[in-house]
Design a protein around this motif. Structure first.
Motif, short mmCIF file in Angstrom:
data_model
loop_
_atom_site.label_atom_id
_atom_site.label_comp_id
_atom_site.label_asym_id
_atom_site.label_seq_id
_atom_site.Cartn_x
_atom_site.Cartn_y
_atom_site.Cartn_z
N UNK A 200 0.50 -2.67 -45.91
CA UNK A 200 -0.31 -1.55 -45.46
C UNK A 200 -0.57 -0.56 -46.59
N UNK A 201 0.39 -0.44 -47.49
CA UNK A 201 0.21 0.44 -48.65
C UNK A 201 -0.93 -0.08 -49.53
N UNK A 241 1.44 -17.48 -37.48
CA UNK A 241 0.05 -17.15 -37.18
C UNK A 241 -0.08 -15.78 -36.49
N UNK A 242 0.75 -15.53 -35.47
CA UNK A 242 0.67 -14.26 -34.76
C UNK A 242 0.98 -13.09 -35.68
N UNK A 243 1.97 -13.27 -36.55
CA UNK A 243 2.36 -12.23 -37.50
C UNK A 243 1.20 -11.91 -38.44
N UNK A 244 0.54 -12.96 -38.92
CA UNK A 244 -0.60 -12.76 -39.83
C UNK A 244 -1.75 -12.05 -39.12
N UNK A 245 -2.07 -12.50 -37.93
CA UNK A 245 -3.18 -11.91 -37.17
C UNK A 245 -2.94 -10.42 -36.93
N UNK A 246 -1.74 -10.06 -36.51
CA UNK A 246 -1.41 -8.64 -36.29
C UNK A 246 -1.53 -7.84 -37.58
N UNK A 247 -1.10 -8.46 -38.69
CA UNK A 247 -1.16 -7.77 -39.98
C UNK A 247 -2.60 -7.54 -40.42
N UNK A 250 -3.94 -4.60 -38.43
CA UNK A 250 -3.39 -3.35 -38.97
C UNK A 250 -4.07 -2.99 -40.29
N UNK A 251 -4.30 -3.99 -41.12
CA UNK A 251 -4.93 -3.80 -42.43
C UNK A 251 -6.34 -3.24 -42.27
N UNK A 252 -7.10 -3.83 -41.35
CA UNK A 252 -8.48 -3.40 -41.11
C UNK A 252 -8.54 -1.96 -40.61
N UNK A 253 -7.57 -1.58 -39.80
CA UNK A 253 -7.59 -0.25 -39.20
C UNK A 253 -7.56 0.87 -40.24
N UNK A 254 -6.95 0.65 -41.39
CA UNK A 254 -6.82 1.73 -42.37
C UNK A 254 -7.90 1.69 -43.45
N UNK A 302 -10.13 2.64 -37.69
CA UNK A 302 -9.52 3.37 -36.59
C UNK A 302 -8.45 4.34 -37.10
N UNK A 303 -7.70 3.93 -38.12
CA UNK A 303 -6.63 4.79 -38.67
C UNK A 303 -6.90 5.15 -40.13
N UNK A 304 -8.15 5.13 -40.52
CA UNK A 304 -8.51 5.47 -41.90
C UNK A 304 -8.09 6.91 -42.21
N UNK A 305 -7.32 7.06 -43.29
CA UNK A 305 -6.80 8.36 -43.77
C UNK A 305 -5.79 8.98 -42.80
N UNK A 306 -5.22 8.18 -41.95
CA UNK A 306 -4.20 8.70 -41.01
C UNK A 306 -2.96 9.12 -41.77
#
Length: 306
Positions: A200-201, A241-247, A250-254, A302-306
């Motif tokens: 995420x960083x 697969x589920x772990x990657x999809x969730x990641x 999360x990545x797209x949200x920021x 969705x969480x850009x600059x959160x």
């Protein structure tokens, strides 16, 4: 009623620019990489095989024009495409002289239906002179320069034997910006030693870097690589697969909503893939990501600059 787009995908971006589908045609220009020819290393990145993510077409004797002609056949048949981008994919496509680069680019863009090009390279294989050349094409063509970064964490870059630092990437982006060249960063999720917060960083730093697009890849194990040996010795465990999809979600949200997402997962050659086997099911993973975004009521920015 068409479903609301959850992220800024590449195909929609190209349709908006040209009013029709535009297809990339991958090109192997026969270049090398400083991480393989001995300048930095002869081992390459731990996940990269001897093909350097390429097709091997150059070794087979096909010129750039011949590769484009061959690539067009399938694109026209499958998508009825009439416009194309030349994608210099294999190895590092600015790891040569400006004179050679110009010959490569001119040959590709002289082909019928070409509206631009995408140039894959490393951030330590660029300079002002090369950027001047690339910039000269932006008046007539769409130009994307794709920098392989993979992670913003220098410890990770060392682990995967990238041979460059995040500072090298930042410097390349600064040199490239303001020239009419679109900048794309390649990142890999699931790199050895990286947890969710580290990935995420990477997303958060890229969000504020001024680049135009991102390619998100899964780290999968290819036969004959250093990573293959690590996997066999249980020194590396691929993402589920589920772990990657969730990641990915999360990545797209920021990321800022205007950043173009060129890829959301990798697409390995079946005959080379070791693990995870689900990586070979591209469409399934692609759809899984779309459904997860919808179920979470999630979207890019969705969480850009959160």
């Amino acid at each position: 009623m068409e479903k609301k787009k959850r992220y800024s995908d590449y195909n929609t971006y190209l349709r908006q620019l040209y009013g029709q589908r535009v297809q990339k045609i991958s090109i192997d220009a026969g270049l090398s990489c400083p991480n393989r020819d001995g300048l930095l290393s002869k081992k390459g990145c731990i996940y990269c095989n001897s093909k350097g993510s390429g097709s091997g077409m150059f070794v087979k004797g096909l010129s750039i024009k011949e590769q484009i002609k061959t690539g067009k056949i399938g694109m026209i048949k499958k998508y009825k495409a009439k416009k194309f981008l030349a994608y210099f994919q294999s190895y590092s496509n600015t790891y040569t002289t400006c004179e050679h680069m110009k010959l490569m680019f001119d040959e590709a863009l002289s082909c019928e239906g070409m509206v631009g090009m995408a140039i894959g390279t490393r951030p330590d294989c660029i300079d002002a002179q090369k950027l001047d050349l690339i910039e000269s094409y932006t008046k007539k063509y769409l130009v994307w320069l794709e920098y392989g970064l993979q992670s913003v964490h220098d410890a990770t870059l060392k682990t995967i034997n990238r041979g460059h630092t995040f500072k090298d990437f930042s410097s390349a982006v600064r040199l490239t910006r303001g020239r009419g060249i679109n900048i794309c960063a390649h990142v890999i999720l699931g790199l050895p030693g990286e947890d969710k917060n580290m990935m995420l960083e990477t997303a958060k730093i890229l969000a504020g870097s001024g680049i135009n697009g991102v390619k998100i890849h899964l780290l999968y194990v290819i036969k004959g690589t250093i990573l293959d040996k690590m996997w066999k010795n249980n020194d590396y465990i691929p993402m589920e697969q589920e772990e990657y999809v969730d990641m990915v979600c999360d990545f797209l949200e920021v990321l800022p909503k205007e950043m173009i997402i060129q890829r959301i997962t990798g697409d390995p050659h079946s005959d080379e893939l070791r693990a995870p086997l689900w990586a070979d099911r591209y469409r399934e993973t692609f759809n899984y990501i779309q459904h997860t975004l919808e179920n979470r009521d999630s979207f890019q920015g969705k969480r850009y600059r959160e």
